[in-house]
Write a protein that holds these residues in place. Structure first.
Motif, mmCIF file in Angstrom:
data_model
loop_
_atom_site.group_PDB
_atom_site.id
_atom_site.type_symbol
_atom_site.label_atom_id
_atom_site.label_comp_id
_atom_site.label_asym_id
_atom_site.label_seq_id
_atom_site.Cartn_x
_atom_site.Cartn_y
_atom_site.Cartn_z
ATOM 1 N N ASN A 8 38.325 49.406 39.494
ATOM 2 C CA ASN A 8 37.452 50.019 38.489
ATOM 3 C C ASN A 8 36.600 51.138 39.085
ATOM 4 O O ASN A 8 36.277 52.117 38.395
ATOM 5 N N LEU A 9 36.225 50.996 40.371
ATOM 6 C CA LEU A 9 35.473 52.065 41.026
ATOM 7 C C LEU A 9 36.314 53.329 41.163
ATOM 8 O O LEU A 9 35.791 54.447 41.121
ATOM 9 N N ARG A 46 41.161 38.273 43.134
ATOM 10 C CA ARG A 46 41.494 39.193 42.043
ATOM 11 C C ARG A 46 40.258 39.947 41.552
ATOM 12 O O ARG A 46 40.347 41.125 41.173
ATOM 13 N N ALA A 47 39.103 39.285 41.554
ATOM 14 C CA ALA A 47 37.871 39.947 41.123
ATOM 15 C C ALA A 47 37.521 41.106 42.052
ATOM 16 O O ALA A 47 37.138 42.192 41.589
ATOM 17 N N SER A 48 37.646 40.891 43.374
ATOM 18 C CA SER A 48 37.357 41.969 44.320
ATOM 19 C C SER A 48 38.301 43.145 44.124
ATOM 20 O O SER A 48 37.886 44.317 44.157
ATOM 21 N N ALA A 49 39.584 42.830 43.926
ATOM 22 C CA ALA A 49 40.559 43.901 43.708
ATOM 23 C C ALA A 49 40.260 44.669 42.426
ATOM 24 O O ALA A 49 40.351 45.906 42.386
ATOM 25 N N ASP A 74 27.736 44.871 44.676
ATOM 26 C CA ASP A 74 27.041 46.143 44.819
ATOM 27 C C ASP A 74 27.841 46.964 45.823
ATOM 28 O O ASP A 74 28.405 46.405 46.782
ATOM 29 N N ALA A 75 27.883 48.288 45.637
ATOM 30 C CA ALA A 75 28.709 49.113 46.519
ATOM 31 C C ALA A 75 28.065 50.471 46.778
ATOM 32 O O ALA A 75 27.338 51.004 45.926
ATOM 33 N N TRP A 76 28.346 51.025 47.988
ATOM 34 C CA TRP A 76 27.834 52.320 48.404
ATOM 35 C C TRP A 76 28.958 53.132 49.047
ATOM 36 O O TRP A 76 29.919 52.559 49.589
#
Length: 470
Positions: A39-40, A31-34, A126-128
């Motif tokens: 949110n992104l 659920r956290a990943s989703a 972290d995301a790119w």
């Protein structure tokens, strides 16, 4: 431990359908990943996932890495199953790509057993984008028990509230007719309104969500519990993870239903069936099957086993009785969660098996016609005799001692319900006393006994924490 109200915690939140083997280490991270991707507002091209604290210590055995990856690409606890790639038990590469309904993402997973300050279960993202531009930096989510999650701002706003209680705190106060935070307050409400515990809970649930929604949810919960038992008693094989633990429920079921067993019936045969029901559920849970958090996955077998006992060995256990059982159990679970914890990573297994046994004892006592005082007494007896229970899963897997522990916890719950029903509802030690003791014991308990697999049986048996190298 919490500033929120127990009476504001809904049974819809407390009993949810998800996948095994852990509500806090599997369902929560998925659920956290989703939530992170939602949110992104866009699917990132590349993500780094850092599992911290207990999520790192037992993450491989609990399928945390698999769950966090699947959540990134659109899977949910309701849509993923045991055939979804990567399948349970297979090593998950620390870097690579993951595909799902929402697309494909390149990833790297890092395991850091050092906990963060706010909670022992934290995942950091972290995301790119595809051009290498950073979309997010060090975004924290916390898996706070029972499959519920909070972000950093919500955790800080809750002032230390944890688990489902923190979830209730973040939602704010709910307009409900009967407020209670402790078992003493619940008994006072029952006496003042001349209502049972289940009737008080039903009135609150009706005010929060409407009874048709809650009733349908409780029917679904009981249906999934029964289906889980059926699956558990018909599925042969070895559980994933590397310990080579064989499923015992199918063989036990054959023995209990054989002609030889029928002709040698003894007075405690009902307990054999309770053992079967609990083993069936928790073997399904260990195999990453579909279970009900009750109130957690690690303790998912206790309430279903006791409800099956009521169905098969008491009179008139119909859908209305199932509602009564779950509403009563939910009231006790809400009080425990508000004033202590249901998370093994926070207070050890006393918070999981102890809470589930207490809830089951209360539910069964109510079904047997117990008064609110007897219900409270049943919950206290069951919790009292699980105080100090450590969470030390061998190999970081929810198998040893977790599966058998659910069977023993279910039998304890039944005994507690019957002891209380024969009593007059008076007790020297109250449920509130037992809950306070559990909270203080959890604070004093060393971290190696709280779902890190670095102490207790997990080390005495000589198995590594993570069967799969990470």
């Amino acid at each position: 431990m919490s500033s929120s109200s127990a009476s504001a915690i809904s049974v819809v939140d407390l009993f949810s359908v998800g996948i095994g083997p852990s509500s806090s280490h599997t369902v929560g991270p998925m659920r956290a990943s989703a939530a992170f991707v939602e949110n992104l507002g866009t699917l990132p091209a590349e993500v780094t996932i850092e599992l911290r604290g207990s999520l790192a210590s037992t993450g491989v055995g609990h399928g945390t890495d698999r769950a966090a990856l699947l959540g990134l690409v659109g899977f949910t606890p309701l849509t993923v199953d045991q055939t979804t790639q990567p399948v349970p038990g297979e090593p998950v590469p620390q870097s690579g790509t993951i595909s799902g309904p929402d697309g494909e993402v390149a990833y790297e997973i890092r395991f850091n057993p050092k906990p963060v300050a706010h909670h022992p279960n934290c995942v950091i993202f972290d995301a790119w984008d595809k051009d290498g531009n950073r979309l997010a930096s060090r975004t924290e989510f916390y898996s706070v028990g029972g499959g519920f999650i909070m972000d950093r701002a919500e955790m800080e706003a809750a002032h230390g509230a944890s688990g489902i209680a923190a979830e209730a705190a973040k939602e704010g106060d709910r307009d409900i007719p009967y407020q209670f935070d402790t078992s003493a307050e619940l008994l006072h409400v029952c006496a003042s309104a001349n209502r049972s515990v289940a009737e008080v809970m039903r009135a609150n649930e009706t005010a929060m969500r409407g009874w048709p929604e809650v009733s349908a949810h409780l029917d679904d919960v009981w249906s999934v519990m029964q289906e889980c038992v059926k699956n558990g008693i018909t599925t042969e094989g070895t559980l994933p993870g590397g310990l080579e633990v064989r499923r015992r429920a199918p063989r036990l079921h054959r023995l209990l239903t054989s002609e030889q067993e029928k002709h040698s019936a003894q007075g405690l045969d009902a307990m054999e069936w309770v053992n079967l029901y609990a083993l069936a559920v928790n073997e399904e849970n260990a195999a990453h099957g579909r279970v009900v958090t009750a109130p957690t996955n690690g303790a998912a077998g206790i309430i279903p086993a006791v409800m099956h006992y009521c169905r098969d060995f008491t009179d008139d256990f119909n859908p209305e009785r199932a509602h009564e059982f779950l509403l009563t159990a939910g009231a006790i679970g809400a009080i425990i969660k508000t004033n202590a914890s249901i998370s093994g990573a926070e207070v050890g297994c006393q918070g999981e098996v102890g809470s589930a046994a207490s809830m089951a004892a209360a539910g069964m006592c109510a079904v047997l016609g117990g008064t609110p005082e007897q219900v409270e007494n049943a919950a206290e007896i069951a919790l009292e005799h699980n105080l100090g229970l450590t969470c030390d899963p061998v190999g970081g897997l929810v198998q040893i001692p977790c599966i058998e522990r659910n069977a023993i916890g279910a039998v304890k719950a039944i005994n507690a319900a019957r002891l209380a029903k024969w009593g007059d509802g008076s007790n020297k030690v109250t449920l509130d006393d037992a809950i306070e003791t559990m909270a203080s014991t959890g604070r004093d308990m060393m971290d190696k006994y709280k779902e890190t697999s670095t102490g207790g049986l997990a080390t005495q048996l000589g198995f590594p924490v993570n069967i799969t190298e990470c």
